[in-house]
Structures are given as structure tokens and as C-alpha cells.
Design a protein around this motif. Sequence first.
Motif, PDB file in Angstrom:
ATOM      1  N   ILE A 112       0.776  -1.202   0.165  1.00 10.02           N
ATOM      2  CA  ILE A 112      -0.015   0.020  -0.077  1.00 10.02           C
ATOM      3  C   ILE A 112       0.769   1.197   0.185  1.00 10.02           C
ATOM      4  CG2 ILE A 112      -1.851   1.318   1.201  1.00 10.02           C
ATOM      5  CD1 ILE A 112      -3.059  -1.278   0.030  1.00 10.02           C
ATOM      6  N   SER A 113       1.890   1.151   0.839  1.00  8.08           N
ATOM      7  CA  SER A 113       2.786   2.277   0.931  1.00  8.08           C
ATOM      8  C   SER A 113       4.115   1.819   1.200  1.00  8.08           C
ATOM      9  CB  SER A 113       2.333   3.398   2.164  1.00  8.08           C
ATOM     10  OG  SER A 113       3.266   4.260   1.997  1.00  8.08           O
ATOM     11  N   GLN A 168      -1.098  -4.995   2.521  1.00  9.28           N
ATOM     12  CA  GLN A 168      -2.455  -5.179   2.592  1.00  9.28           C
ATOM     13  C   GLN A 168      -2.385  -6.920   2.244  1.00  9.28           C
ATOM     14  OE1 GLN A 168      -5.712  -5.215  -0.251  1.00  9.28           O
ATOM     15  NE2 GLN A 168      -6.391  -3.591   0.903  1.00  9.28           N
ATOM     16  N   TYR A 223      -4.633  -5.502   7.316  1.00  8.39           N
ATOM     17  CA  TYR A 223      -3.611  -4.354   7.091  1.00  8.39           C
ATOM     18  C   TYR A 223      -2.249  -4.698   7.996  1.00  8.39           C
ATOM     19  CZ  TYR A 223      -6.955  -2.111   3.908  1.00  8.39           C
ATOM     20  OH  TYR A 223      -7.642  -1.880   2.882  1.00  8.39           O
ATOM     21  N   LYS A 226       1.588  -2.848   9.358  1.00  5.92           N
ATOM     22  CA  LYS A 226       2.359  -1.816   9.359  1.00  5.92           C
ATOM     23  C   LYS A 226       3.570  -2.013  10.477  1.00  5.92           C
ATOM     24  CE  LYS A 226       0.008   1.399  12.387  1.00  5.92           C
ATOM     25  NZ  LYS A 226      -0.490   2.901  12.399  1.00  5.92           N
ATOM     26  N   SER A 230      -9.336  -5.734   8.337  1.00  6.34           N
ATOM     27  CA  SER A 230      -9.786  -4.718   7.854  1.00  6.34           C
ATOM     28  C   SER A 230     -11.337  -4.696   8.239  1.00  6.34           C
ATOM     29  CB  SER A 230     -10.171  -5.069   6.252  1.00  6.34           C
ATOM     30  OG  SER A 230     -10.924  -6.189   6.087  1.00  6.34           O
ATOM     31  N   GLU A 287      -8.313   6.560  -2.337  1.00  6.38           N
ATOM     32  CA  GLU A 287      -8.009   5.532  -1.982  1.00  6.38           C
ATOM     33  C   GLU A 287      -6.699   5.648  -0.586  1.00  6.38           C
ATOM     34  OE1 GLU A 287      -9.097   2.589  -3.034  1.00  6.38           O
ATOM     35  OE2 GLU A 287     -10.225   3.427  -4.438  1.00  6.38           O
ATOM     36  N   THR A 306      -5.473   4.802   2.843  1.00  8.38           N
ATOM     37  CA  THR A 306      -5.446   3.934   3.963  1.00  8.38           C
ATOM     38  C   THR A 306      -5.539   4.432   5.221  1.00  8.38           C
ATOM     39  OG1 THR A 306      -4.400   2.069   2.570  1.00  8.38           O
ATOM     40  CG2 THR A 306      -4.108   1.879   4.859  1.00  8.38           C
ATOM     41  N   ALA A 356      -8.325  -1.337  10.290  1.00  4.89           N
ATOM     42  CA  ALA A 356      -7.744  -0.564   9.137  1.00  4.89           C
ATOM     43  C   ALA A 356      -8.985  -0.650   7.820  1.00  4.89           C
ATOM     44  CB  ALA A 356      -6.371  -1.097   8.846  1.00  4.89           C
ATOM     45  N   GLY A 357      -8.558   0.101   7.080  1.00  7.69           N
ATOM     46  CA  GLY A 357      -9.325   0.071   5.977  1.00  7.69           C
ATOM     47  C   GLY A 357      -8.871   1.270   4.723  1.00  7.69           C
ATOM     48  N   THR A 358      -9.631   1.427   3.753  1.00  2.30           N
ATOM     49  CA  THR A 358      -9.133   2.272   2.730  1.00  2.30           C
ATOM     50  C   THR A 358     -10.315   3.141   2.326  1.00  2.30           C
ATOM     51  OG1 THR A 358      -7.448   0.698   1.950  1.00  2.30           O
ATOM     52  CG2 THR A 358      -8.546   2.618   0.450  1.00  2.30           C
ATOM     53  N   TYR A 417     -14.577   4.106   8.622  1.00  3.15           N
ATOM     54  CA  TYR A 417     -13.708   4.862   7.750  1.00  3.15           C
ATOM     55  C   TYR A 417     -13.665   6.184   8.338  1.00  3.15           C
ATOM     56  CZ  TYR A 417     -13.428   1.028   4.214  1.00  3.15           C
ATOM     57  OH  TYR A 417     -13.429  -0.044   3.394  1.00  3.15           O
TER      58      TYR A 417
END
Length: 292
Positions: A8-9, A16, A25, A27, A44, A140, A142, A151-153, A186
Motif C-alpha cells: 500500500i505504501s 495489505q 493491513y 504496518k 480490515s 484510496e 489507507t 484498518a481500511g481504505t 472509515y
Amino acid sequence: MKKEIRIISKEKGIIQITSLDERFYAKPSEDEITGLPIYKYYPSSTWISGYYPKGIAFYKWLADKGWDEAESLKISAGERGSKVHQACEILESGEEMKMDVKLKNTTTQEPEEVNVDEWQAIVSYQKWFNETKPEVSAVELTVFNEKHEYAGTIDRIYRINGQIWVVDLKTSKAIWEEQVLQLSSYSNADVDYEALKITDEEWKNRKNAILQIGYRLNKNGYKFTEQENKFDLFLTARKIWANENPDSKPKQIELPLVIKLDKVVKTEKMEEFGLEIEKVAKPKSKIKNQDA
């Protein structure tokens, strides 16, 4: 059994992880005891919201279609929605879209042309955008919620006539309650809205909406509907999810990529089918003749 891992990043190290029945998700974090770097996993919003009771209408639909057909329709709808989302991003970037463009199928991971239904949804999004003229604050995006660990988008954050909207794009003709819960999650995540040039007051007064595109029940082809903030119901679904998935984290099943049998004894039945399998010699008897 297929698992999809998507970056994702790269800068933030966010990934993801999606399999058939779950999505996380992850991190970078730090182990509280050892201080060593680890990945922290967050379920998610979509997965959690799926644990909210779907209602009698859904179960009637499921009984009518049957499990296999219902799953096939769900996968097909997901593929359609993903391709339409890709097209909307391309349009928002200022590029033009052509009907023969190829977009990635999220199941096969292969590029394929859009079909008529998908193209109609894309055209309806162009119509809504040109008529509404929203200011796009996020695409989009995240987000995480550290307190409730999910987590989500977010599909989009728009400013429309000075009003901030957290928006989900849908290609379905119906809105299910779990989609409203998903959107509420979200909107209540730890969004760095200041980085999006949104003020405290604007964010405090934000609204949620679902934008249905490719909508066939009106002449516009789209429907923009404000949704109630049902974060309390999402947290209820979160409790149900936690009860059903204790100590949940991505499944790690070690399976070999290549397998082979050590030895196979060839039987007469195998020979009938023409199977070329090496015959193993029978061991000689070790019992001596006592009369010798």
C-alpha cells in the motif's frame, strides 16, 4: 488457498494481505517487551463489517442463488467494482479513458478490457463528477484506528460546496447495512485530515455518503446518498468478529511447492491404464528352510 500481498505504501511500510475469507493491513511497529521491530496486523473494516447480521432479504437471495452461485456473483461484482475504481482514478488524474482500455482483473491479476456494464458505470461517474464538481481531498486513503485496532481504505474524501464528505464508491444497485458500517468505520479512523488541508471544524462536521455509479434505477445513472454514522454498530460487529477470530493474524501454512512419492509399487490395475511407474522388487525372504 491463494493469498495476495499488496504494498500500500512502500515509504511507510504498509501492506495489505488478502486471502479468500480474511483481510489484514500491516504496518511496522515495535515489540513492547523486546523493543525489536515487528509488523502489527489490523483486521480490515470490510472483514469486520461482514459479521453484522445481513437480514432476511440477503438470506432469501442466498437461498435462491445457492452458495456456489452467490460466491461467484460476489467475486464477479468485486472484480467489476475494482476495475471501475481504477478507471475513476485515471479520470481524476486528468487522463482520458477509452472503452478499449485494459484494466487489471483483481482475481487473475491480468489486464482485460472493460465490458459494457463497467463502461456505463465509468460514464456515469464522469457525469456525476462534471455536474457536482467536487474538490478531491483524498483518493484510496489507507487509514488505521489504533484504539479499536482495525484498518481500511477510504475511497474518496471530497469537499463539495464547502462540505467535507467521506465517500464510498459502489457499483451495486442496493446498499447493504454492512456497507454503511464499513463507511462509518472509515470516517471514525485516525485520519490525518490536517495533512489534507481540512480544518478541525470541517472534519468535525463531516458527512458520510455512498455514491452508486452505473445505477439503473434513475435516469442519471448515479445516486449520491448521505449515510448515518453507525460507528456504534460497527463496534458491535467488531466484538462479534473478535469472538469468532480469537488471537487472529494472517494464517501461515507451510506447504511444499513440489511433491513426489518416494516409491510406488506397480500393480496390474495400473498397467491396465498404461501408467509408467517403476516397479519395486519384492524383498527376498529371510526365513531359512529348517530342513536344510
